[in-house]
Write a protein that holds these residues in place. Structure first.
Motif, short mmCIF file in Angstrom:
data_model
loop_
_atom_site.label_atom_id
_atom_site.label_comp_id
_atom_site.label_asym_id
_atom_site.label_seq_id
_atom_site.Cartn_x
_atom_site.Cartn_y
_atom_site.Cartn_z
N MET A 230 0.83 -1.20 0.00
CA MET A 230 0.00 0.00 0.00
C MET A 230 0.87 1.26 0.00
SD MET A 230 -2.67 -1.36 2.92
CE MET A 230 -3.32 0.27 3.30
N ALA A 231 1.86 1.28 0.88
CA ALA A 231 2.73 2.45 0.99
C ALA A 231 3.60 2.62 -0.25
CB ALA A 231 3.60 2.33 2.24
N ASP A 232 4.10 1.51 -0.78
CA ASP A 232 4.97 1.58 -1.96
C ASP A 232 4.21 2.11 -3.17
OD1 ASP A 232 6.94 0.52 -0.38
OD2 ASP A 232 6.90 -1.49 -1.27
N THR A 233 2.98 1.64 -3.36
CA THR A 233 2.16 2.12 -4.47
C THR A 233 1.94 3.63 -4.34
OG1 THR A 233 1.02 -0.01 -4.58
CG2 THR A 233 -0.05 1.86 -5.66
N PHE A 263 -4.75 5.26 9.73
CA PHE A 263 -3.87 4.75 8.67
C PHE A 263 -2.39 4.95 9.00
CE2 PHE A 263 -7.83 4.74 6.46
CZ PHE A 263 -7.71 3.75 5.50
N GLU A 264 -2.08 5.12 10.28
CA GLU A 264 -0.71 5.46 10.66
C GLU A 264 0.31 4.39 10.27
OE1 GLU A 264 -3.28 8.20 12.69
OE2 GLU A 264 -3.35 6.01 12.53
N ARG A 265 -0.07 3.12 10.27
CA ARG A 265 0.91 2.10 9.92
C ARG A 265 1.36 2.27 8.47
NH1 ARG A 265 0.45 -4.44 9.69
NH2 ARG A 265 2.70 -4.86 9.68
N TYR A 269 5.30 3.65 6.97
CA TYR A 269 6.10 3.09 5.88
C TYR A 269 6.28 4.12 4.75
CZ TYR A 269 5.55 -1.56 8.00
OH TYR A 269 5.60 -2.63 8.85
N ALA A 270 5.25 4.92 4.50
CA ALA A 270 5.36 5.96 3.47
C ALA A 270 6.42 6.98 3.87
CB ALA A 270 4.01 6.63 3.27
N GLN A 276 13.82 7.85 1.70
CA GLN A 276 14.74 7.29 0.71
C GLN A 276 14.78 8.13 -0.57
OE1 GLN A 276 13.70 3.18 0.14
NE2 GLN A 276 14.00 2.66 2.30
N LEU A 277 13.71 8.89 -0.80
CA LEU A 277 13.67 9.80 -1.95
C LEU A 277 14.24 11.17 -1.60
CD1 LEU A 277 10.08 9.03 -3.34
CD2 LEU A 277 12.27 8.28 -4.31
N GLY A 278 14.70 11.31 -0.36
CA GLY A 278 15.28 12.58 0.08
C GLY A 278 14.24 13.59 0.53
N LEU A 279 13.05 13.12 0.92
CA LEU A 279 11.96 14.01 1.30
C LEU A 279 11.59 13.85 2.78
CD1 LEU A 279 9.62 13.47 -1.78
CD2 LEU A 279 11.17 15.39 -1.39
N GLN A 280 11.56 14.95 3.51
CA GLN A 280 11.08 14.95 4.88
C GLN A 280 9.56 15.08 4.89
OE1 GLN A 280 13.97 18.22 6.32
NE2 GLN A 280 13.45 17.08 8.18
N PRO A 281 8.87 14.36 5.77
CA PRO A 281 7.41 14.46 5.79
C PRO A 281 6.93 15.69 6.55
CG PRO A 281 8.13 12.90 7.45
CD PRO A 281 9.37 13.34 6.70
N ILE A 282 5.87 16.29 6.05
CA ILE A 282 5.14 17.34 6.75
C ILE A 282 3.75 16.77 7.04
CG2 ILE A 282 4.11 19.64 6.60
CD1 ILE A 282 6.36 20.31 4.56
#
Length: 690
Positions: A230-233, A263-265, A269-270, A276-282
């Motif tokens: 789910m997260a990879d897609t 949907f935290e799990r 993973y997302a 890995q793509l060099g992006l920090q989450p907001i």
């Protein structure tokens, strides 16, 4: 986790004011200086804010970590009980109740009530400045009622300046939390929690219903490989969006993840994938202050509403303060905010959105005492939306970002939730290459056409002529984008921006969900690509139906153009919907892949029309503009409406889709809801297996 760690310096300077406010509120509970029935309102509000002060201390002492699940449920119910449906009739949050009890002040104090309830999330994030603003404003209004009663207009004026004066803080902070990854409240909560221990949900401060609990419990039960799929897609769709649009992801450093609690799990993973793509989450919460909220839309993370009628009643609270001076001030504050955080804005890659579907239907009741925009305010609101979009594009250019969006069901969808969830994973991960090839056959036929004819069957009254742009070089150009699984998941559509002149006819659909509303017998009439008439059968009074369409679909504009025409090809999704009987509960994200659909508002390429876009076969999609969007070359304020709302005709209501060339030659693409164009027959296999 440590609540308020991001506001340590702010809170140091505010504690004395907050302490004094809380002490004054304790006095309010005991005083008799305000006459009834108004005293009852102020005492209840004082009790509520004092309760928040009590709970804030519990949070600081680690209550979330040490309390039992039942204790947390009890506190959550206590915080939100006043607006739950079973109590709403007696709540000051209900505008009708407030007016019946408080007379001319009722509507105004119901607005204040709604603002004060924002304190729940402020204490969870440790935003004590916001809490102090609420306390001091309540006290200021209370003081006006001591002794002789004030004029209602005087109370309104104080509330107006409360919103306007504090907008330098509230609006600028909203900009910050949308682009600044250093505000890690939700990200830390997810990273540091055992997500199989559902107590973590109560750390947000949102209302936690069975939906959030059951969703989180179900995701916790899934094997790791399924949740990672789910997260990879999801994250791969975001990456592909930059690739397909020819944009440089390496220049970006942040991505905003939007989701419903539970949907935290998958989100965890997302977050790892994005890193890995060099992006920090907001991870920013859906807007709390009314000045930042958009009617009927939540942007950020959110939970199930404790009462959708309450949300509906307060969706236009902005009518209290919307005038030209306020419009200009908010636009100025947005500009200040983005200028302050321009570095973070430049690093922002765009939103990655997890939608949900399956919620119980909502039939709103129009409260005559709720705030609503008058015609002048509707125009000012639309102008503000346009000005805000221009400011946003200055700091976050649309042609430098991308997005992705995916949807999953929630337990409310019914007893077969787990089966539907698995089926949704399947339709979200269909064969990219297979659909790319099949959809190209449709595009090749459409590129030979001057216009497309779409007609409904049975009770569906659709009869539309959609004009297409003229291609100068068919070997290198195309009108339609071959949409497979990138920004818009699941795959399965070809779409274009129609030529407006000559586009005309009736669009009709029996039932369709748009946002949180299910529209019944939605009808729109187009002339030269613009909506000229509209209606729905949601209310006995046709005027009420038109009002709902204008508010929810037209976003209070007088008219909108047809910004998109598309043909959905995801018959697997359609059969899934039929199998489980959930067609009326699917989000437009999936439904738009299940038949022809039409978007009203801006084109799919708004704010990035000058950036070339290519199909997998190398042809450039040239239909990125229409006669309205091209006005940006002269006056950008006339080019955009800042909305794009999809409306789908399901296969079962469809008679035919026919591509008609300039010489009158007709090529049938679909007939009686089935694909008949050579090369597309495989799309009918799900129908045959059903």
């Amino acid at each position: 986790m440590s609540y308020g760690q991001w506001f340590i310096e702010d809170n140091k300077g505010i504690m004395e004011r907050l302490s004094l406010s809380m002490e004054r509120l304790r006095e309010v509970r005991e005083e008799k200086t305000v006459s009834q029935p108004y005293r009852d309102f102020f005492v209840k509000m004082a009790d509520f804010l004092l309760m928040l002060g009590e709970y804030q201390k519990l949070l600081e002492e680690g209550f979330i970590e040490r309390a039992s699940l039942e204790e947390l449920k009890e506190w959550n119910e206590k915080l939100y009980e006043d607006i739950l449906p079973k109590h709403y009739k007696d709540s000051y949050g209900n505008p009708q109740t407030a007016v019946e009890r408080l007379g001319d002040y009722g509507q105004l104090l119901s607005f204040l009530y709604r603002e004060i309830r924002g304190g729940i999330v402020f204490i969870h994030e440790g935003r004590l400045k916001d809490l102090t603003i609420l306390c001091e404003t309540l006290i200021e209004i209370y003081n006006m009622f001591e002794g002789e009663l004030p004029e209602a207009e005087s109370v309104k004026e104080v509330l107006y300046w409360f919103v306007s004066d504090y907008s330098d803080y509230t609006v600028s902070y909203r900009v910050r939390e949308s682009v600044d990854p250093s505000l890690t409240f939700a990200a830390d909560l997810i990273s540091s929690s055992d997500l199989s221990d559902l107590r973590y949900l109560y750390g947000y401060g949102e209302y936690i219903s069975d939906t959030e609990l059951k969703t989180a419990r179900y995701l916790a039960s899934l094997p790791e490989e399924k949740v990672r799929l789910m997260a990879d897609t999801f994250t791969e769709g975001f990456r592909k969006g930059f690739e397909v649009m020819g944009r440089d992801l390496d220049k970006k450093k942040t991505v905003q993840i939007r989701y419903q609690l539970g949907f935290e799990r998958m989100v965890k993973y997302a977050m790892e994938n994005f890193a890995q793509l060099g992006l920090q989450p907001i991870l920013c919460r859906a807007a709390v202050w009314s000045v930042n909220a958009a009617p009927g839309r939540k942007t950020g993370y959110f939970s199930t509403s404790p009462n959708r009628q309450y949300d509906y009643d307060h969706r236009y609270d902005g009518a209290l303060y919307m005038n030209k001076a306020f419009k200009d001030r908010k636009a100025a504050m947005l500009k200040v905010g983005y200028e302050q955080y321009k570095t973070e804005a430049a690093q922002y890659a765009g939103p990655a959105v997890i939608e949900t579907f399956g919620q119980d239907g909502f039939v709103p009741v129009n409260d005559p005492y709720a705030f609503s925009f008058n015609e002048k305010q509707e125009k000012l609101s639309a102008q503000l939306a346009n000005e805000s979009a221009v400011i946003l594009n200055q700091y976050i250019p649309g042609d430098e970002t991308s997005f992705t969006i995916i949807a999953f069901p929630v337990p409310e969808i019914g007893s077969r939730f787990e089966e539907i969830f698995d089926a949704t994973i399947e339709i979200n991960t269909l064969d990219y290459e297979k659909y790319k090839t099949i959809q190209q056959h449709l595009i090749d036929a459409l590129d030979e056409a001057e216009y497309v004819k779409v007609t409904g069957k049975g009770d569906n009254k659709t009869d539309l002529k959609i004009m297409l742009h003229q291609l100068k070089d068919k070997a290198k150009e195309t009108n339609f984008e071959n949409c497979v699984a990138d920004v818009n998941i699941p795959l399965g559509e070809v779409f274009t921006s129609p030529k407006l002149k000559g586009t005309r006819g009736i669009l009709h659909v029996g039932t369709v969900y748009i946002g949180q509303f299910q529209f019944k017998n939605l009808t729109m009439v187009f002339e030269d690509g613009m909506i000229k008439e509209y209606s729905c059968d949601n209310f006995q009074d046709p005027k009420e139906g038109r009002k709902l369409v204008k508010q929810v679909i037209l976003k209070n504009h007088a008219a909108l153009p047809m910004g998109e025409f598309a043909i959905g090809t995801n018959t697997t999704a359609y059969i899934m919907a039929q199998k489980f009987g959930v067609l009326d509960k699917l989000p437009i994200l999936i439904v738009e892949k299940m038949g022809p659909h039409f978007a009203v508002g801006d084109t799919c390429y708004s704010w990035s029309e000058d950036s070339p876009v290519y199909n997998p076969n190398g042809k450039e999609i040239v239909a990125r503009d229409n006669e309205v969007s091209i006005l940006r070359k002269e006056d950008v304020s006339r080019a955009y409406f800042n909305c794009h709302t999809d409306i789908t005709i399901p296969y079962s209501e469809l008679d035919s889709i026919c591509a008609v060339s300039a010489d009158g030659r007709q090529v049938l693409l679909l007939k009686d809801g089935r694909f008949v164009l050579p090369g597309t027959e495989e799309l009918n296999l799900p129908f045959d297996r059903a």
